[in-house]
Design a protein around this motif. Structure first.
Motif, mmCIF file in Angstrom:
data_model
loop_
_atom_site.group_PDB
_atom_site.id
_atom_site.type_symbol
_atom_site.label_atom_id
_atom_site.label_comp_id
_atom_site.label_asym_id
_atom_site.label_seq_id
_atom_site.Cartn_x
_atom_site.Cartn_y
_atom_site.Cartn_z
ATOM 1 N N ARG A 98 -0.337 14.886 -10.706
ATOM 2 C CA ARG A 98 -0.404 15.016 -9.252
ATOM 3 C C ARG A 98 0.764 14.325 -8.556
ATOM 4 O O ARG A 98 0.819 14.263 -7.340
ATOM 5 C CB ARG A 98 -1.728 14.437 -8.747
ATOM 6 N N GLY A 99 1.667 13.736 -9.342
ATOM 7 C CA GLY A 99 2.822 13.055 -8.763
ATOM 8 C C GLY A 99 2.538 11.641 -8.315
ATOM 9 O O GLY A 99 3.339 11.033 -7.609
ATOM 10 N N GLU A 100 1.409 11.049 -8.743
ATOM 11 C CA GLU A 100 1.060 9.690 -8.346
ATOM 12 C C GLU A 100 1.532 8.699 -9.401
ATOM 13 O O GLU A 100 1.402 8.930 -10.605
ATOM 14 C CB GLU A 100 -0.448 9.567 -8.135
ATOM 15 N N GLU A 207 -3.580 2.901 2.218
ATOM 16 C CA GLU A 207 -4.042 4.270 2.001
ATOM 17 C C GLU A 207 -4.146 5.042 3.314
ATOM 18 O O GLU A 207 -3.829 6.237 3.375
ATOM 19 C CB GLU A 207 -5.383 4.268 1.266
ATOM 20 N N ALA A 208 -4.576 4.359 4.378
ATOM 21 C CA ALA A 208 -4.666 5.016 5.681
ATOM 22 C C ALA A 208 -3.281 5.432 6.172
ATOM 23 O O ALA A 208 -3.101 6.526 6.734
ATOM 24 C CB ALA A 208 -5.339 4.082 6.689
ATOM 25 N N ALA A 209 -2.279 4.584 5.962
ATOM 26 C CA ALA A 209 -0.906 4.911 6.376
ATOM 27 C C ALA A 209 -0.370 6.096 5.576
ATOM 28 O O ALA A 209 0.327 6.960 6.110
ATOM 29 C CB ALA A 209 -0.005 3.696 6.199
ATOM 30 N N GLY A 214 0.769 12.287 5.634
ATOM 31 C CA GLY A 214 0.607 13.553 4.933
ATOM 32 C C GLY A 214 0.440 13.466 3.436
ATOM 33 O O GLY A 214 0.513 14.488 2.754
ATOM 34 N N ARG A 215 0.186 12.266 2.878
ATOM 35 C CA ARG A 215 -0.006 12.138 1.446
ATOM 36 C C ARG A 215 -1.490 11.949 1.131
ATOM 37 O O ARG A 215 -2.228 11.356 1.908
ATOM 38 C CB ARG A 215 0.793 10.954 0.887
#
Length: 234
Positions: A98-100, A207-209, A214-215
């Motif tokens: 997933r690109g993480e 995580e909110a930021a 858009g991630r």
């Protein structure tokens, strides 16, 4: 998938292999009638070596963060890192499907000790192969002795000059452009490996930021954004 970063430079072709050698500073001493003993000491600096292909043609399998650049662009970057006499951040980023970013990615402060260039038309055609060796960098400070004279005696106190770039300065920190958690932990807490503490303490905020930009996630703190206020561990 792997990505190799030297400072802000993404190597276009990911090296197929990397060697990381952890030095040992233990000392063997021979005692009279007792044989040999091993005096254990703190480990020395780690050495990293790998070969990186610097292409002069645009390959579909290569990665170009700012568009295609020929080998000369990367050679000038390597020379600048070698002559700057400044440490820089070396990263081997491993990501999932997933690109993480995965937690076993390597992030280390290093210096560019040496590099060797090889041009071989038969093997590399128009491209250049760079053999690169890095050495781990650890910040250090100095100690001074200050003598204070009193009415009854002269006493000596030892004070340590702390590197202001690594000393904690505040309980909160606002992210600016170019920041990453490793550098924030190194500068504000004195130890880059404490980046995970910052992430866990600010997980909801980070995580909110990321979602706001858009991630789906921050990839465990890899993606942070200017203006985000982080709480620092004590």
């Amino acid at each position: 998938m792997y990505q190799f970063y030297m400072d802000d430079m993404l190597l276009p072709v990911t090296p197929g292999a990397m060697t990381l050698k952890v030095a040992n500073q233990n000392k063997t001493v021979t005692l009279i009638n007792e044989g040999e003993i091993n005096i254990l000491k703190l480990p020395g600096l780690s050495r990293i070596s790998f070969n990186a292909l610097l292409p002069n043609r645009k390959y579909p399998f290569a990665q170009y963060s700012g568009g295609f650049q020929g080998a000369q662009y990367y050679l000038s970057k390597l020379e600048a890192l070698k002559t700057s006499r400044q440490p820089f951040q070396f990263q081997v980023i491993r990501t999932d499907d997933r690109g993480e970013m995965l937690m076993d990615s390597l992030i280390m402060q290093v210096s560019l000790e040496e590099y060797e260039l090889e041009e071989n038309a038969e093997e590399y055609e128009f491209d250049v192969m760079a053999k690169i060796e890095l050495l781990q960098y650890k910040p250090y400070g100095t100690k001074t002795i200050e003598f204070k004279k009193t009415e009854t005696a002269t006493e000596a106190t030892v004070t340590e000059k702390r590197d202001t770039s690594t000393a904690p300065k505040a309980t909160n920190y606002t992210v600016v452009s170019g920041d990453n958690l490793w550098d924030i932990a190194r500068v504000k807490l004195g130890d880059g490996s404490r980046m995970n503490e910052i992430y866990e303490l600010n997980r909801d905020t980070i995580e909110a930021a990321a979602k706001k930009h858009g991630r789906s996630s921050s990839s465990n703190g890899w993606w942070i954004y200017p203006g985000t206020v982080l709480q620092l561990p004590s």
